[in-house]
Design a protein around this motif. Sequence first.
Motif, PDB file in Angstrom:
ATOM      1  N   TRP A 169       2.535  15.494  -2.429  1.00  0.00           N
ATOM      2  CA  TRP A 169       3.617  14.844  -1.679  1.00  0.00           C
ATOM      3  C   TRP A 169       4.429  15.936  -0.992  1.00  0.00           C
ATOM      4  N   THR A 170       4.492  15.866   0.337  1.00  0.00           N
ATOM      5  CA  THR A 170       5.094  16.924   1.143  1.00  0.00           C
ATOM      6  C   THR A 170       6.339  16.413   1.851  1.00  0.00           C
ATOM      7  N   THR A 171       7.404  17.203   1.799  1.00  0.00           N
ATOM      8  CA  THR A 171       8.625  16.873   2.533  1.00  0.00           C
ATOM      9  C   THR A 171       8.532  17.446   3.938  1.00  0.00           C
ATOM     10  N   VAL A 172       8.736  16.624   4.933  1.00  0.00           N
ATOM     11  CA  VAL A 172       8.686  17.062   6.331  1.00  0.00           C
ATOM     12  C   VAL A 172      10.036  16.779   6.985  1.00  0.00           C
ATOM     13  N   GLU A 173      10.620  17.806   7.564  1.00  0.00           N
ATOM     14  CA  GLU A 173      11.879  17.647   8.291  1.00  0.00           C
ATOM     15  C   GLU A 173      11.583  17.452   9.774  1.00  0.00           C
ATOM     16  N   THR A 174      12.330  16.560  10.408  1.00  0.00           N
ATOM     17  CA  THR A 174      12.153  16.319  11.840  1.00  0.00           C
ATOM     18  C   THR A 174      13.516  16.314  12.527  1.00  0.00           C
ATOM     19  N   PRO A 175      13.537  16.566  13.842  1.00  0.00           N
ATOM     20  CA  PRO A 175      14.805  16.492  14.578  1.00  0.00           C
ATOM     21  C   PRO A 175      15.308  15.066  14.754  1.00  0.00           C
ATOM     22  N   TRP A 176      14.525  14.098  14.311  1.00  0.00           N
ATOM     23  CA  TRP A 176      14.905  12.689  14.434  1.00  0.00           C
ATOM     24  C   TRP A 176      15.377  12.136  13.095  1.00  0.00           C
ATOM     25  N   GLY A 177      15.610  13.015  12.136  1.00  0.00           N
ATOM     26  CA  GLY A 177      16.030  12.601  10.805  1.00  0.00           C
ATOM     27  C   GLY A 177      14.875  12.635   9.821  1.00  0.00           C
ATOM     28  N   ALA A 178      15.125  12.107   8.647  1.00  0.00           N
ATOM     29  CA  ALA A 178      14.105  12.109   7.594  1.00  0.00           C
ATOM     30  C   ALA A 178      13.153  10.932   7.784  1.00  0.00           C
ATOM     31  N   PRO A 179      11.854  11.147   7.565  1.00  0.00           N
ATOM     32  CA  PRO A 179      10.923  10.010   7.590  1.00  0.00           C
ATOM     33  C   PRO A 179      11.167   9.067   6.417  1.00  0.00           C
ATOM     34  N   SER A 180      10.387   7.994   6.367  1.00  0.00           N
ATOM     35  CA  SER A 180      10.586   6.964   5.343  1.00  0.00           C
ATOM     36  C   SER A 180      10.492   7.514   3.931  1.00  0.00           C
ATOM     37  N   ASP A 181       9.680   8.557   3.741  1.00  0.00           N
ATOM     38  CA  ASP A 181       9.440   9.117   2.415  1.00  0.00           C
ATOM     39  C   ASP A 181       8.738  10.452   2.617  1.00  0.00           C
ATOM     40  N   GLN A 182       8.447  11.124   1.530  1.00  0.00           N
ATOM     41  CA  GLN A 182       7.540  12.251   1.612  1.00  0.00           C
ATOM     42  C   GLN A 182       6.174  11.744   2.086  1.00  0.00           C
ATOM     43  N   ILE A 183       5.348  12.665   2.555  1.00  0.00           N
ATOM     44  CA  ILE A 183       4.022  12.304   3.050  1.00  0.00           C
ATOM     45  C   ILE A 183       2.978  12.860   2.096  1.00  0.00           C
ATOM     46  N   LEU A 184       2.073  11.996   1.673  1.00  0.00           N
ATOM     47  CA  LEU A 184       0.997  12.398   0.776  1.00  0.00           C
ATOM     48  C   LEU A 184      -0.132  13.008   1.602  1.00  0.00           C
ATOM     49  N   THR A 185      -0.477  14.258   1.322  1.00  0.00           N
ATOM     50  CA  THR A 185      -1.545  14.928   2.059  1.00  0.00           C
ATOM     51  C   THR A 185      -2.651  15.355   1.094  1.00  0.00           C
ATOM     52  N   GLY A 186      -3.838  15.525   1.653  1.00  0.00           N
ATOM     53  CA  GLY A 186      -4.980  15.962   0.862  1.00  0.00           C
ATOM     54  C   GLY A 186      -6.244  15.817   1.684  1.00  0.00           C
ATOM     55  N   ARG A 187      -7.367  15.771   1.002  1.00  0.00           N
ATOM     56  CA  ARG A 187      -8.651  15.565   1.672  1.00  0.00           C
ATOM     57  C   ARG A 187      -9.406  14.437   0.981  1.00  0.00           C
ATOM     58  N   LEU A 188     -10.050  13.621   1.795  1.00  0.00           N
ATOM     59  CA  LEU A 188     -10.868  12.530   1.295  1.00  0.00           C
ATOM     60  C   LEU A 188     -12.265  12.723   1.876  1.00  0.00           C
ATOM     61  N   ASP A 189     -13.232  12.973   1.014  1.00  0.00           N
ATOM     62  CA  ASP A 189     -14.598  13.264   1.460  1.00  0.00           C
ATOM     63  C   ASP A 189     -14.625  14.397   2.476  1.00  0.00           C
ATOM     64  N   GLY A 190     -13.777  15.395   2.238  1.00  0.00           N
ATOM     65  CA  GLY A 190     -13.760  16.582   3.081  1.00  0.00           C
ATOM     66  C   GLY A 190     -12.928  16.480   4.342  1.00  0.00           C
ATOM     67  N   VAL A 191     -12.368  15.320   4.623  1.00  0.00           N
ATOM     68  CA  VAL A 191     -11.581  15.111   5.843  1.00  0.00           C
ATOM     69  C   VAL A 191     -10.096  15.110   5.492  1.00  0.00           C
ATOM     70  N   ILE A 201       0.863  -1.189   0.000  1.00  0.00           N
ATOM     71  CA  ILE A 201       0.000   0.000   0.000  1.00  0.00           C
ATOM     72  C   ILE A 201       0.897   1.236   0.000  1.00  0.00           C
ATOM     73  N   TYR A 202       0.914   1.949  -1.116  1.00  0.00           N
ATOM     74  CA  TYR A 202       1.842   3.058  -1.280  1.00  0.00           C
ATOM     75  C   TYR A 202       1.156   4.398  -1.532  1.00  0.00           C
ATOM     76  N   ASP A 203      -0.178   4.412  -1.513  1.00  0.00           N
ATOM     77  CA  ASP A 203      -0.862   5.692  -1.664  1.00  0.00           C
ATOM     78  C   ASP A 203      -2.326   5.515  -1.264  1.00  0.00           C
ATOM     79  N   ILE A 204      -3.087   6.594  -1.328  1.00  0.00           N
ATOM     80  CA  ILE A 204      -4.516   6.566  -1.047  1.00  0.00           C
ATOM     81  C   ILE A 204      -5.242   7.015  -2.303  1.00  0.00           C
ATOM     82  N   ASP A 205      -6.197   6.227  -2.751  1.00  0.00           N
ATOM     83  CA  ASP A 205      -6.959   6.581  -3.947  1.00  0.00           C
ATOM     84  C   ASP A 205      -7.962   7.691  -3.635  1.00  0.00           C
ATOM     85  N   GLY A 206      -8.160   8.591  -4.597  1.00  0.00           N
ATOM     86  CA  GLY A 206      -9.256   9.548  -4.513  1.00  0.00           C
ATOM     87  C   GLY A 206      -9.027  10.774  -3.676  1.00  0.00           C
TER      88      GLY A 206
END
Length: 290
Positions: free
Chosen positions: A25-47, A14-19
């Motif tokens: 795809w957003t890059t997020v920096e953290t003080p604990w290093g880089a996450p596994s990948d960029q994070i996919l953000t958006g809205r699904l049915d308004g949420v 499972i590598y993404d969310i349909d719809g």
Amino acid sequence: MTETMIAVIGGSGIYDIDGLDDATWTTVETPWGAPSDQILTGRLDGVKMAFLPRHGRGHVHAPTDVPYRANIDALKRLGATDVISVSACGSFREEMAPGDFVVVDQFIDRTFAREKSFFSSGCVAHVALAHPTCPRLSDAVEDAARAAHINVHRGGTYLAMEGPQFSTLAESKMYREQWGADVIGMTNMPEAKLAREAELCYASVAMVTDYDSWHPDHGEVDVTAVIATLKGNSEKGRTLIKGLPARLGSTRAPCPHGCDRALEYAIMTAKEKRDPALLAKLDAVAGRVL
């Protein structure tokens, strides 16, 4: 009331969310290093939704090397309120057959080569973990699975092994017969522990791909068969995810089980003894109480 952001950590297949609307795809920096990948953000049915591929797109991170702390910190930093883990697993129970889903409620942590806490000397904290998953969130996951006509089992103990190798026959029998585990995987620990430290509601969906190596009629894990089942599970997993916004809504009240207040009395280090450098790294995870 708080605005809901449902965060899905997707495991193998499972590598993404349909719809998703406004998918980015957003890059997020953290003080604990880089996450596994960029994070996919958006809205699904308004949420608001966020999706993080646990192993990275293309499956580049081995279970031991997944940056668990960075992943949870990044989701918290983005505003996640509810985290759903979706991952492949083996089954120790005849009735939990390949293709079935299990909404996990307990863990046995057998991992040994991973950083398991955001806290350490300089700011010590002890969170409660007797019930490591959120019943409210698990209810929504189970309901969405049943609505999608997925054969789902509510409740089960997940044995987290270090990997990346699968179990020996002796280990598989011990986990099943002596320890009472129901499913086995390599990635939900320390993820669940870190989610609790970050005051995030956490639910785990284990997608059964095989019977590990204990089953007399199935023998050792056949990777070819696992991948074939994994593909079918991935389709069902994406359908389940689509059903979550309607069940969780765009706003939420405080968690009735206290997941979002887990640090209320957990930090033990006296204020004057706390390490400023560590406190700076905890800005997202523990900023509410620091």
